[in-house]
Motif scaffolding. Structure first.
Motif, short mmCIF file in Angstrom:
data_model
loop_
_atom_site.label_atom_id
_atom_site.label_comp_id
_atom_site.label_asym_id
_atom_site.label_seq_id
_atom_site.Cartn_x
_atom_site.Cartn_y
_atom_site.Cartn_z
N ILE A 84 -1.80 -1.83 -11.54
CA ILE A 84 -1.57 -3.27 -11.47
C ILE A 84 -1.76 -3.67 -10.01
N ARG A 85 -2.61 -4.64 -9.75
CA ARG A 85 -2.87 -5.05 -8.36
C ARG A 85 -1.98 -6.20 -7.95
N VAL A 86 -1.32 -6.03 -6.81
CA VAL A 86 -0.42 -7.07 -6.31
C VAL A 86 -0.97 -7.59 -4.99
N THR A 87 -1.22 -8.89 -4.93
CA THR A 87 -1.66 -9.53 -3.70
C THR A 87 -0.48 -9.63 -2.74
N ASP A 93 -10.05 -12.12 -1.13
CA ASP A 93 -11.01 -11.23 -0.46
C ASP A 93 -10.47 -10.63 0.85
N ASP A 94 -9.18 -10.87 1.15
CA ASP A 94 -8.56 -10.18 2.29
C ASP A 94 -8.21 -8.73 1.94
N GLY A 95 -8.24 -8.39 0.65
CA GLY A 95 -7.95 -7.01 0.23
C GLY A 95 -6.47 -6.68 0.40
N GLY A 96 -6.18 -5.42 0.77
CA GLY A 96 -4.81 -5.02 1.07
C GLY A 96 -3.85 -5.07 -0.10
N GLU A 97 -4.37 -5.00 -1.32
CA GLU A 97 -3.46 -5.05 -2.47
C GLU A 97 -2.59 -3.79 -2.55
N LEU A 98 -1.39 -3.99 -3.06
CA LEU A 98 -0.60 -2.86 -3.54
C LEU A 98 -1.11 -2.58 -4.95
N VAL A 99 -1.40 -1.31 -5.24
CA VAL A 99 -1.75 -0.97 -6.62
C VAL A 99 -0.63 -0.10 -7.17
N LEU A 100 0.01 -0.61 -8.22
CA LEU A 100 1.15 0.08 -8.83
C LEU A 100 0.67 0.72 -10.13
N TYR A 101 0.76 2.05 -10.22
CA TYR A 101 0.30 2.76 -11.42
C TYR A 101 1.49 2.98 -12.35
N ARG A 102 1.25 2.77 -13.65
CA ARG A 102 2.35 2.82 -14.61
C ARG A 102 2.89 4.23 -14.80
N ASP A 103 2.04 5.23 -14.60
CA ASP A 103 2.48 6.63 -14.67
C ASP A 103 1.44 7.49 -13.98
N SER A 104 1.63 8.81 -14.04
CA SER A 104 0.76 9.70 -13.26
C SER A 104 -0.67 9.71 -13.78
N THR A 105 -0.87 9.29 -15.04
CA THR A 105 -2.23 9.32 -15.59
C THR A 105 -2.96 7.98 -15.43
N ASP A 106 -2.24 6.93 -15.10
CA ASP A 106 -2.84 5.60 -14.97
C ASP A 106 -3.82 5.59 -13.78
N GLU A 134 -0.31 2.69 -4.20
CA GLU A 134 -1.08 2.83 -2.97
C GLU A 134 -1.33 1.47 -2.35
N VAL A 135 -1.67 1.48 -1.07
CA VAL A 135 -2.03 0.25 -0.37
C VAL A 135 -3.51 0.34 -0.01
N LEU A 136 -4.28 -0.61 -0.52
CA LEU A 136 -5.72 -0.62 -0.24
C LEU A 136 -5.97 -1.20 1.14
N PRO A 137 -7.06 -0.79 1.79
CA PRO A 137 -7.37 -1.33 3.12
C PRO A 137 -7.56 -2.85 3.06
N ALA A 138 -7.13 -3.51 4.14
CA ALA A 138 -7.24 -4.97 4.21
C ALA A 138 -8.24 -5.39 5.28
N GLN A 139 -8.69 -6.62 5.19
CA GLN A 139 -9.63 -7.17 6.18
C GLN A 139 -8.89 -7.75 7.38
N ARG A 140 -7.59 -8.04 7.21
CA ARG A 140 -6.83 -8.66 8.29
C ARG A 140 -5.48 -7.95 8.43
N ASP A 141 -4.73 -8.30 9.47
CA ASP A 141 -3.41 -7.69 9.64
C ASP A 141 -2.54 -8.01 8.44
#
Ligand code: OGA
Ligand code: MN
Length: 227
Positions: free
Chosen positions: A178-181, A161-174, A198-205
């Motif tokens: 894939i979420r990476v903690t 629940d700290d958020g801040g995942e990297l989301v890796l898309y397999r291609d331009s249509t995805d 993309e990098v999602l907003p996080a709750q902490r540094d």
């Protein structure tokens, strides 16, 4: 600048127990099969610890607002990204160890996959709570600059629940991705031109190192300038 041609193998201490070799082989086969590799707890623990400590020792003044683009085209754009960065040179012990490790990966991938990786540039990134980096590609087709992206995370005890995942898309249509903690020691490698992310907003540094291996696009003997 911050691009570091790989030192000859003789100048770089090899890893004595072959652990890096096993990891690098796994990354190489992931890249061959799917173009990306996500490996939790993969960065050698002593290196992760040294980088974490070093990054904490950097002051706010060492970091500057991250931009997008290169050289004269560099622009700050708070709609796209709001993190702060600090380029890594070989000035600190931790920085040297990092460049040595990433140089080992570069050499391994060149031998196994014939990627022709020529140089490497990398920076610490700090995302304060709420910071983000919107969906983007690290390189654009045909520009031949950044070939392979490498990201490692330096956040002990990161919770779901700290958020801040990297989301890796397999291609331009995805749209799902894939979420990476961003947990301490996770290593992510992907083809820079192929995978929007993309990098999602996080709750902490949130702390990470992002780096790019590049091919040599020099013409007429002029070494391609970094960034
Ligand atoms: C970047 C980037 C990802 C991350 O700096 O280009 O995508 O998880 N970073 O820090
Ligand atoms: Mn990126």
């Amino acid at each position: 600048m911050n691009t570091t041609p790989l030192a000859p193998a003789a100048l770089r201490p090899s890893d004595s127990d072959g652990t890096d070799e096993t990891l690098f082989a796994g990354i190489a086969s992931d890249l061959r099969e799917q173009g990306y590799s996500i490996r939790p707890a993969a960065l050698p623990a002593d290196l992760a610890e040294a980088l974490y400590t070093h990054q904490l020792s950097l002051s706010g003044e060492d970091f500057s607002a991250a931009g997008i683009g290169r050289g004269n085209d560099l622009m700050q754009n708070n709609f796209v990204r709001t993190d702060e960065i600090c380029w890594i040179s070989g000035e600190s012990d931790a920085g040297r160890r990092w460049l040595n490790w990433s140089g080992g990966l570069q050499q391994y991938l060149n031998r196994r996959l014939f990627l022709g990786l020529f140089s490497f540039e990398s920076h610490f990134a700090h995302y304060a709570p709420g910071d983000f980096y919107r969906r983007h590609l690290d390189a654009f087709k045909g520009q031949q600059n950044r070939v392979l992206s490498l990201v490692v995370y330096l956040n002990p005890g990161w919770q779901a629940d700290d958020g801040g995942e990297l989301v890796l898309y397999r291609d331009s249509t995805d749209q799902e991705g894939i979420r990476v903690t961003p947990l301490m020691g996770t290593v992510v490698v992907f083809l820079s031109e192929e995978f929007p992310h993309e990098v999602l907003p996080a709750q902490r540094d949130r702390y990470s190192i992002a780096g790019w291996f590049r091919v040599n696009t020099s013409l007429g003997g002029a070494i391609d300038p970094p960034r």
